[in-house]
Scaffold this active site. Structure first.
Site, PDB file in Angstrom:
ATOM      1  N   ASP B 239      62.454 102.558  83.165  1.00  0.00           N
ATOM      2  CA  ASP B 239      62.925 103.926  83.406  1.00  0.00           C
ATOM      3  C   ASP B 239      63.057 104.192  84.900  1.00  0.00           C
ATOM      4  OD1 ASP B 239      63.042 104.537  80.768  1.00  0.00           O
ATOM      5  OD2 ASP B 239      61.216 105.776  80.722  1.00  0.00           O
ATOM      6  N   GLY B 340      96.406  87.512  95.791  1.00  0.00           N
ATOM      7  CA  GLY B 340      96.028  86.116  96.023  1.00  0.00           C
ATOM      8  C   GLY B 340      94.864  86.001  96.986  1.00  0.00           C
ATOM      9  N   GLU B 363      68.152  93.952  83.305  1.00  0.00           N
ATOM     10  CA  GLU B 363      67.319  95.151  83.106  1.00  0.00           C
ATOM     11  C   GLU B 363      67.834  95.986  81.949  1.00  0.00           C
ATOM     12  OE1 GLU B 363      65.931  95.601  87.599  1.00  0.00           O
ATOM     13  OE2 GLU B 363      65.302  97.268  86.374  1.00  0.00           O
TER      14      GLU B 363
END
Lengths: 259, 385
Positions: B239, B340, B363
């Protein structure tokens, strides 16, 4: 060990342009930075402190805004900062500046004084040696390595045109440093926070009791007649073709224009 | 833009920007190529006090929080998402200690982490357990004053280079996820070794190794929290660490956007800079808008963490998921704008595109994040009835 580092705030020359009409620097909107060579002086001072103990005092002469440069020096590891700021100092040339700085340094006390080899704006390389002369102490210029400091003596390598010299001197000493001496660290967060809080000591000409005829414009024998931009080098010419053709063209060009 | 940063946060940003520009840019291609660990940059970060920005002052940190960590991670990632990870993954390894460590454990380990003297790492994933934390096979058996660890952790960021590891192991297999516990294991402990170094697509300046535990004996006081708290330690850690991954993704995206803008102003086609073509302009506008939206979400999530908001799972997952999806889109578009050149290693955007991909995966995959967000929505909905 009492270490004093002299710094100068200069315009960031990578941004400076010259006014083609007046031939002077356009300073407006140009950032002020610590003279790049002085960053090596600060780093060497901090390294000496880390090795031998003591404190690093940075000192500068100039207007109030030089405080920013001094604070930056604190964030890079210096302990104390002194600003010599007074209208009476304005207009000082290298002789008057080095006299004033030497008096300021005398007040703070010193074992080793470190300066950058020169400032990138004036490019004179005179203030460091001038300070040593006024203080009547030995100087070692263009130092690229401090070999040792002990028993009141310093052993240093100084750059010369071809190679280097090893010089021994007694302390106190003034050294000027070249960029080969170290790799300056970046500011730390703790240093930056300390820098914000550090009180910058202001020294005026009164505090020094200095003879006012020897500082500022009055004390400056240097007379700047004219500042101009040297003409730009014109781009070369490349001849193409076979060797014979190229040689022929080159010879004719030399004959026509140069010889 | 004014994000309402404190003076200290602005300093963190300024220092990391200087380190990025002056120290990381010149070496990022080399580290991407060799996969060596960027110890020289770690040393600079440590000397600049960056490792301590989110740690309390009493343990040698700078006293900031999650937002401070995010600002550092974002700014460093703008220059190299791989090198920045040495810092960010240390944060992940440190959160379990910060959240569940005893006073004694914090005093023992945090000061060295705050000073950057030691790196940390988090060991959860195994060959059969990642998204499904309950599948963890590594065991910790209590014997007298010790726990004996056995098992292998896979894909551990900072593995081998870090000194301090937060490791999740099962102390009661019958209980599944509820039987997990978290431990601090120090590098050098007998029975703790490292397996092969992974050869990765991106974030190649970051090291990823296996952690191998063979009858590894650790003192019983090295447990974090109590037995059975391992699942909770992991979830609470994520968290708080997910805004960090989001910040890494955000930094990578910003770096790619900057390169795309720079290139499009310089590249001349049809006698005009390609930035003057609406097709390119619209791409740049969309990229910049997404980056800014991601930034707002990341900062909000970090601020919620710092405010101590009760349920941060949802906003944390949103920030991680959205910022990493944006990073993938923006880096892909940056490669497209550079054309490119973008596909070549002489330009940094192909690396940024490779670096961005991991942020959608680790995670917690973005699918897991969506699951977390949905679960929280449903719970919130139910609580209204």
């Amino acid at each position: 060990m009492n270490i004093v580092v002299c710094i100068k705030q200069v315009p960031d020359t990578t941004e400076v342009r010259i006014d083609p009409k007046t031939n002077t620097l356009i300073r407006e909107g140009v950032a002020s930075i610590i003279n790049p060579f002085d960053l090596y002086a600060i780093e060497e001072g901090v390294r000496l402190k880390e090795k031998f103990g003591g404190k690093v005092t940075v000192i500068s002469m100039g207007p109030k805004q030089v405080e920013n440069a001094l604070r930056e020096a604190i964030s890079l590891g210096a302990d104390e900062a002194v600003l010599m700021s007074d209208r009476a100092f304005a207009g000082s040339d290298t002789l008057a500046t080095s006299l004033a700085l030497s008096e300021g340094i005398r007040k703070t006390g010193f074992d080793v004084i470190i300066c950058g080899k020169q400032a990138i704006d004036g490019d004179t390389a005179q203030v460091g040696p001038g300070i040593a002369a006024h203080l009547d102490i030995p100087q070692i210029t263009y130092v690229k390595k401090i070999e040792s400091i002990n028993d009141g003596k310093i052993l240093a390598e100084r750059m010369v045109e071809e190679g280097y010299e090893v010089v021994e001197s007694t302390l106190p000493v003034l050294i000027t440093v070249v960029k080969e001496i170290n790799e300056p660290r970046l500011p730390s967060l703790k240093g930056k926070m300390k820098a914000k809080k550090t009180e910058i000591k202001i020294i005026t000409s009164e505090d020094l009791g200095i003879d006012k005829t020897k500082i500022g414009l009055d004390g400056s024998p240097t007379w700047v007649m004219k500042i101009f931009t040297p003409p730009k080098k014109e781009g070369g010419k490349i001849f193409e073709g076979s060797t014979e053709e190229v040689v022929a063209k080159l010879v004719s060009e030399l004959q026509d224009n140069l010889i | 833009m004014n994000y309402g940063f404190t003076e200290e946060q602005l300093m963190i940003q300024e220092i990391c920007d200087k380190i990025g520009k002056e120290k990381i840019v010149p070496v990022r291609e080399k580290y991407d190529e060799t996969g060596d660990f960027p110890w020289d940059i770690v040393k600079i970060l440590s000397e600049s006090d960056i490792f301590g920005v989110y740690l309390p002052e009493e343990y040698g940190g700078m006293g900031g929080g999650c937002l401070d960590m995010c600002i550092a991670t974002e700014t460093l990632s703008k220059y190299c998402g791989g090198i920045a990870l040495a810092f960010a993954a240390t944060g992940l390894g440190t959160y379990p200690l910060l959240l569940y460590g005893s006073e004694q454990q914090k005093k023992k380990y945090l000061p060295d982490i705050a000073s950057g003297k030691k790196l940390a790492a988090f060991g959860l994933t195994e060959s059969n357990a990642g998204s499904d934390v309950g599948g963890i096979q590594t065991t910790a058996v209590k014997k007298g004053d010790y726990y004996i660890l056995n098992g292998t952790k896979q894909w551990i960021t900072n593995g081998g280079e870090a000194e301090i590891y937060s490791v999740i192991a099962s102390t009661n297999k019958a209980k599944g996820a509820r039987g997990l516990s978290a431990f601090i294991v120090e590098k050098g402990t007998e029975g703790f070794s490292f397996g092969k170094k992974e050869n990765k697509m991106g974030i190649r300046a970051s090291v990823t190794r296996e952690l191998v535990f063979e009858d590894c004996k650790i003192p019983k006081e090295n447990i974090l929290g109590r037995e059975g708290a391992g699942f909770m330690v992991s979830m609470k850690t994520f968290d708080k660490s997910r805004p960090g991954v989001a910040a890494q993704a955000l930094g990578i995206a910003q770096g790619a956007l900057d390169e795309a803008v720079k290139f499009s102003r310089q590249r001349i086609q049809f006698e005009k800079p390609i930035a003057s073509f609406q097709g390119v302009q619209f791409m740049l506008a969309d990229m910049a808008t997404k980056v800014e939206a991601a930034r707002t979400l990341v900062y909000q999530a970090a601020r919620e963490v710092d405010l101590g908001s009760k349920n941060i799972s949802k906003i944390s997952a949103m920030a991680k998921m959205y910022a990493s999806d944006v990073a993938m889109e923006v880096t892909t578009d940056a490669v497209q704008i550079l054309g490119g050149s973008g596909y070549m290693k002489e330009y940094p955007v192909e690396k940024m595109m490779r670096d961005a991909k991991i942020t959608q995966i680790y995670e917690g995959t973005n699918q897991i994040q969506r699951g977390i967000i949905a679960m929280n929505l449903i719970k919130e909905g139910a609580s209204l009835e």
